[in-house]
Scaffold this active site. Structure first.
Site, PDB file in Angstrom:
ATOM      1  N   GLY A  29     -72.411 -23.639  43.256  1.00  0.00           N
ATOM      2  CA  GLY A  29     -72.913 -24.384  44.397  1.00  0.00           C
ATOM      3  C   GLY A  29     -72.151 -25.685  44.554  1.00  0.00           C
ATOM      4  CB  CYS A  42     -69.440 -22.697  38.928  1.00  0.00           C
ATOM      5  SG  CYS A  42     -68.515 -24.159  39.472  1.00  0.00           S
ATOM      6  CE1 TYR A  43     -75.780 -28.103  40.610  1.00  0.00           C
ATOM      7  CE2 TYR A  43     -77.203 -26.165  40.594  1.00  0.00           C
ATOM      8  CZ  TYR A  43     -77.046 -27.541  40.674  1.00  0.00           C
ATOM      9  OH  TYR A  43     -78.147 -28.355  40.796  1.00  0.00           O
ATOM     10  CG  HIS A  53     -65.925 -19.524  40.547  1.00  0.00           C
ATOM     11  ND1 HIS A  53     -67.166 -19.441  41.131  1.00  0.00           N
ATOM     12  CD2 HIS A  53     -65.603 -20.842  40.511  1.00  0.00           C
ATOM     13  CE1 HIS A  53     -67.585 -20.655  41.440  1.00  0.00           C
ATOM     14  NE2 HIS A  53     -66.661 -21.522  41.074  1.00  0.00           N
ATOM     15  CD  GLU A 103     -67.702 -15.940  41.432  1.00  0.00           C
ATOM     16  OE1 GLU A 103     -67.979 -17.017  41.996  1.00  0.00           O
ATOM     17  OE2 GLU A 103     -67.698 -15.805  40.193  1.00  0.00           O
ATOM     18  CE  LYS A 123     -66.018  -6.299  57.830  1.00  0.00           C
ATOM     19  NZ  LYS A 123     -66.424  -6.397  59.262  1.00  0.00           N
TER      20      LYS A 123
END
Length: 520
Positions: A63, A90-91, A178, A180, A376
């Site tokens: 975040g 992260c956050y 991260h 991801e 998507k």
């Protein structure tokens, strides 16, 4: 209306959203493992939610906030005592550290590719070497964790910041980087280690198998005498939405195709033919003059988006007023649309999206968003099952405001003609070279800048056209495509020779982030 737990029997990973731009990317990575995910915003997290979802594991997102900011997003520490695995990113990593008595400080920050060293082996790092590259994006960092409660698993090589830790007595992890994003090469492996290996989730999620769930939900949501208005652009999101609604309520679908004058070359005819072949016969409205007149003199990107969204709503209102049975507006909103519009409290608005959080109250319609929690690739899987031709399924995404966001500055007929033709040339050359399906998006951009050139042995001052070709898996992050130079050369030669007003062609080589895919 949204898809909420289409499979109650499959294992679910709960993701707590702290307003991070990558929250839905985390979710997508888990779903790639055929494990279902649900996202709950931090302010909605409760024991009742946990009891309802019964997650196999919980992931705390990143975040934009600092944990020391006033009103920074927080959750109670009971989440660490549930007896199920938790991963903070992260956050989320910093938040877990603070919950156990650690200390978070403001440092010099780590941004982009960063080298980390694993100092203690753990199942979460199975398949990782002792040193690996990861993607960082933070200024605050965990400076200290109590050694009686947690152990450090990895540190960054340059700054020696804590890159990963684990609580001693339970499967609760924090990673500063991260995993991801595609820029962390072994990030997917780490997520797999956590979701499948540590949490023991069973891979049973298949988006192609939820069509009937979605159709039944639409059928039960829309009243028996109610109609649904659906704007179809020809894009895979709106097309899939229209097909799902039609499958649910038949002729009570009122499909509308609005030509706002900002479409690609030949697109109006192609879209109409495709929709009719799929059994959808939309109302066709050529509103080109109305849109272009309203956009005259407008230079600001957000203002362009606002005007276009408002004009769409006015057109829809005219249709609604002519048919008292229309009570719903169906939109092809997807996860990235929601998060990038800053609709989630705590998130940073990247750009407005006229399909998200912008439905005027005076329109008087209820909102139907059957693919709102799909990505998507999942929408494409559903579209293929619904009979959409493969070539159409894999068309490049096209923004709702159309070419308006690919013209920097005021929209003029000249600039519109240039960007329309130049984009067509880009697509033709990519198809000819077999590269079209390899890239996520490819298009041309034109602004007001000019470049001195020589055409026909005479001095010429013409526009600069910028080519943007990116590779991505989801649109949340993207990298510029290393297109062969001969292909770029063909594109540049064709544009400067076929479009007299252009004297210079450039190629955009900035990734997302820090850039966005579309220029405006």
């Amino acid at each position: 209306m949204s898809i909420w737990r289409p499979y109650t029997s499959v294992d679910t990973i709960l993701i707590v959203n702290f307003g991070g731009q990558y929250t839905h990317l985390i979710s997508r990575r888990v779903r790639e493992l055929s494990v279902y995910t649900e996202i709950v915003h931090y302010y909605n997290l409760s024991r009742d939610v946990i009891d309802s979802i019964k997650p196999r594991a919980i992931i705390l997102s990143g975040g934009p906030s600092s944990i020391y900011e006033e009103n920074a997003p927080r959750i109670d520490s009971w989440i660490l005592d549930l007896g199920i695995p938790v991963l903070g990113i992260c956050y989320g990593h910093q938040l877990i550290a603070s919950m156990i008595g650690g200390r978070v400080e403001r440092g010099y920050g780590e941004y982009g590719r960063t080298r980390i060293r694993i100092i203690e082996r753990d199942p979460i790092f199975d398949g990782w070497s002792s040193e690996e590259d990861v993607w960082m994006s933070h200024s605050d960092y965990v400076a200290y964790i109590p050694s009686d409660k947690a152990k450090i698993l990895a540190v960054s090589v340059d700054k020696n910041y804590i890159a990963a830790f684990r609580l001693i007595d339970r499967s609760v992890y924090g990673v500063q980087f991260h995993p991801e994003v595609i820029h962390t090469p072994k990030g997917r492996k780490l997520i797999e280690n956590f979701v499948i290996g540590i949490a023991g989730a069973k891979p049973m999620w298949n988006p192609g198998n939820i069509i009937e769930n979605i159709v039944n939900e639409i059928r039960s949501t829309v009243g028996e005498d109610e109609k649904v208005l659906c704007a179809v652009s020809g894009g895979i999101d709106s097309t899939t939405t229209a097909l799902l609604v039609k499958k649910a309520i038949g002729d009570r679908l009122v499909a509308v195709f609005v030509n706002h004058g900002l479409l690609r070359e030949g697109e109006a005819e192609e879209v109409l033919n495709m929709l009719r072949n799929l059994g959808i016969n939309p109302i066709y409205i050529d509103a080109s003059k109305m849109f272009l007149d309203a956009l005259k003199g407008v230079r600001d990107c957000e203002e362009k988006r606002r005007i276009i969204g408002e004009l769409f709503a006015k057109i829809f209102k005219d249709i609604v007023e002519s048919d008292k049975f229309i009570k719903w507006l169906a939109q092809g909103t997807t996860y990235p649309d929601v998060i990038e519009s800053g609709f989630v409290p705590g998130a940073d608005r990247i750009k407005s999206h006229h399909n998200v959080a912008g439905l005027p109250s005076w329109l008087g319609l209820k909102l139907l968003e059957p693919i709102k929690y799909l990505y998507k690739d999942e929408v494409r899987a559903i579209a293929l099952r619904l009979g959409v031709p493969e070539d159409w399924v894999y068309r490049h995404p096209f923004p709702g405001p159309g070419l308006a966001v690919r013209i920097i500055g005021e929209i003029t007929e000249e600039k519109l003609r240039i960007v329309r033709r130049a984009s067509k040339i880009v697509e033709e050359e990519l198809r000819r070279s077999g590269l079209y399906r390899r890239v996520w998006q490819a298009f041309a951009v034109v602004g007001d800048d000019k470049w001195v050139g020589v055409k026909g042995d005479r001095r010429a001052v013409g526009y600069i056209v910028t080519i943007r070709i990116v590779e991505s898996e989801d649109g949340m992050t993207a990298d510029w495509s290393r297109i062969p130079l001969d292909v770029l050369d063909n594109i540049a030669r064709r544009i400067t020779s076929e479009i007299p007003e252009v004297t210079m062609v450039t190629y955009a080589i900035t990734s997302k982030p820090p850039s966005t895919i579309e220029p405006c």
